[in-house]
Design a protein around this motif. Structure first.
Motif, PDB file in Angstrom:
ATOM      1  N   PHE A 160      -6.374 -52.724 -33.367  1.00  0.00           N
ATOM      2  CA  PHE A 160      -7.442 -53.554 -33.950  1.00  0.00           C
ATOM      3  C   PHE A 160      -6.953 -54.361 -35.143  1.00  0.00           C
ATOM      4  O   PHE A 160      -7.560 -55.357 -35.523  1.00  0.00           O
ATOM      5  N   TYR A 169      -6.247 -59.758 -31.416  1.00  0.00           N
ATOM      6  CA  TYR A 169      -7.507 -60.519 -31.518  1.00  0.00           C
ATOM      7  C   TYR A 169      -7.466 -61.755 -30.623  1.00  0.00           C
ATOM      8  O   TYR A 169      -8.410 -62.039 -29.876  1.00  0.00           O
ATOM      9  N   ALA A 211      -6.598 -48.847 -38.449  1.00  0.00           N
ATOM     10  CA  ALA A 211      -7.672 -49.005 -37.471  1.00  0.00           C
ATOM     11  C   ALA A 211      -8.121 -47.666 -36.892  1.00  0.00           C
ATOM     12  O   ALA A 211      -8.653 -47.600 -35.785  1.00  0.00           O
ATOM     13  N   ALA A 248     -12.146 -47.422 -36.267  1.00  0.00           N
ATOM     14  CA  ALA A 248     -12.576 -48.286 -35.161  1.00  0.00           C
ATOM     15  C   ALA A 248     -12.074 -47.752 -33.820  1.00  0.00           C
ATOM     16  O   ALA A 248     -12.794 -47.774 -32.815  1.00  0.00           O
ATOM     17  N   SER A 249     -10.856 -47.234 -33.809  1.00  0.00           N
ATOM     18  CA  SER A 249     -10.255 -46.790 -32.548  1.00  0.00           C
ATOM     19  C   SER A 249     -10.896 -45.487 -32.062  1.00  0.00           C
ATOM     20  O   SER A 249     -11.168 -45.324 -30.866  1.00  0.00           O
ATOM     21  N   VAL A 282     -15.562 -55.555 -33.586  1.00  0.00           N
ATOM     22  CA  VAL A 282     -14.602 -55.104 -34.612  1.00  0.00           C
ATOM     23  C   VAL A 282     -13.585 -56.215 -34.884  1.00  0.00           C
ATOM     24  O   VAL A 282     -13.302 -56.562 -36.040  1.00  0.00           O
ATOM     25  N   GLY A 336     -15.167 -58.940 -36.828  1.00  0.00           N
ATOM     26  CA  GLY A 336     -15.332 -58.552 -38.234  1.00  0.00           C
ATOM     27  C   GLY A 336     -14.059 -58.801 -39.029  1.00  0.00           C
ATOM     28  O   GLY A 336     -14.090 -59.346 -40.135  1.00  0.00           O
ATOM     29  N   MET A 368     -11.994 -53.874 -41.978  1.00  0.00           N
ATOM     30  CA  MET A 368     -12.417 -53.026 -40.867  1.00  0.00           C
ATOM     31  C   MET A 368     -11.718 -51.664 -40.853  1.00  0.00           C
ATOM     32  O   MET A 368     -11.841 -50.918 -39.892  1.00  0.00           O
ATOM     33  N   VAL A 387     -17.115 -50.611 -39.744  1.00  0.00           N
ATOM     34  CA  VAL A 387     -17.081 -50.369 -38.293  1.00  0.00           C
ATOM     35  C   VAL A 387     -18.495 -50.102 -37.783  1.00  0.00           C
ATOM     36  O   VAL A 387     -18.919 -50.648 -36.752  1.00  0.00           O
ATOM     37  N   ALA A 437     -20.454 -53.299 -37.637  1.00  0.00           N
ATOM     38  CA  ALA A 437     -20.084 -54.101 -36.461  1.00  0.00           C
ATOM     39  C   ALA A 437     -20.729 -53.518 -35.208  1.00  0.00           C
ATOM     40  O   ALA A 437     -21.226 -54.252 -34.349  1.00  0.00           O
ATOM     41  N   ALA A 438     -20.754 -52.192 -35.118  1.00  0.00           N
ATOM     42  CA  ALA A 438     -21.351 -51.509 -33.967  1.00  0.00           C
ATOM     43  C   ALA A 438     -22.841 -51.838 -33.868  1.00  0.00           C
ATOM     44  O   ALA A 438     -23.373 -52.089 -32.770  1.00  0.00           O
ATOM     45  N   ASP A 443     -25.555 -46.642 -35.428  1.00  0.00           N
ATOM     46  CA  ASP A 443     -24.460 -46.528 -36.398  1.00  0.00           C
ATOM     47  C   ASP A 443     -24.363 -45.129 -37.001  1.00  0.00           C
ATOM     48  O   ASP A 443     -23.265 -44.678 -37.348  1.00  0.00           O
TER      49      ASP A 443
END
Lengths: 200, 200
Positions: free
Chosen positions: B11, B17, B88, B91-92, B113, B116, B124, B130, B133-134, B141
């Motif tokens: 991420f 990206y 990350a 997020a991961s 993510v 963001g 992030m 995170v 973003a979710a 969240d």
């Protein structure tokens, strides 16, 4: 005619070879000349902390696979020479000597050197191999051997390498098109599109 | 339907990206699913000796320029977040939790993510970022925050990263298409051609 495409490469770079195989028709399609600029990546790596491709195990495994795949797609031969990476000092000095004395043969000579290394697997670090490649495109190999020890071409190669680094060149192949930088043989299609559209 | 395209990325990878922005329509055109696979490149670099892009001065200068150029060409936003590269982990882990519990939202979450970080410049690495973003793609969240400390998803992320390395994945983005490896966002057009032709 628009300004030439500056094409920086190390003769020992397999991605430089890929670019050498593909750049001419792309440049011709957009009526651009190509100015071939051999440099010594080893000298540049001393400044940038870069390292030869072969030192990265998984990445080098992948790169060999990718290079062979690219060669199949674009229909040219590809082998990794036994001596790899090799010192391209002799070939690079000879190039600048030739460019100054018999300009029209400089690019054919560069292609012959690349072919010797990556199509025929020869050890192109050897002056005798460079001379033999030169002979295949009509260059006097004895004159070439004499030029290799001339301080003029040693200095010239150093100046070209330093000048490339000063312009931000850190790898091979590296293109500058009207000042716009493109690094890597993967960008040749993008270069084609860039030249067609005038950029974005 | 043919096997999905395996899409490995970190991420924190700006080229990941770029790939995330471009892979969906390419896959759809060839009736392929994309299996998103976040991994931790830092863990892989410990094995391979790889180093973050930002540590290479000239190369990073070039990459920022190239990333912005690619974003212009393909018409999506791009910024380098202030915290870059970032860890990350949150997020991961959240991705694998989501994939197991609400599969259809996993890819939209991944895109959120990336957005963001590289469209909005947010940090992030932060669980709260995170979660935010979710929330933009309809994910609870609070449930996500709870999952981040679950050993199950910690282990899962480690296993996915180890599994990727075992398959030869050393960078981001990295694609496996029916076993064929493609490294780098520069290869998306080639992937498109490969899927169209069945390979070469």
């Amino acid at each position: 005619m628009a300004k030439p495409i500056l094409f920086y490469f190390d003769f020992s770079s397999p991605y430089g070879y890929v670019a050498a195989q593909r750049i001419a028709p792309i440049a011709a399609r957009h009526r651009r000349d190509v100015l071939w600029r051999p440099i010594l990546l080893g000298a540049i790596f001393k400044s940038t902390g870069g390292r030869p491709l072969k030192e990265f195990g998984l990445k080098w495994d992948y790169s060999r696979h990718e290079l062979a795949r690219t060669a199949r797609r674009h229909n040219f031969p590809f082998v990794v020479p036994q001596n790899f990476p090799f010192a391209a000092v002799a070939a690079s000095r000879a190039f600048y000597w030739l460019e100054a004395t018999d300009r029209g043969r400089a690019a054919p000579f560069a292609r012959a050197v690349f072919r010797g290394a990556f199509a025929e697997g020869r050890d192109m670090s050897l002056p005798i191999a460079v001379a033999a490649a030169a002979a295949t495109v009509g260059i006097d190999d004895a004159a070439l051997m004499g030029a290799l020890d001339d301080q003029l071409w040693k200095d010239r190669l150093r100046a070209e390498t330093d000048g490339a680094l000063a312009k931000g060149v850190f790898g091979s192949p590296f293109f500058l098109i009207d000042g716009e930088p493109f690094w890597g043989a993967e960008h040749l299609s993008e270069i084609d599109a860039w030249l067609a559209s005038g950029g974005w």
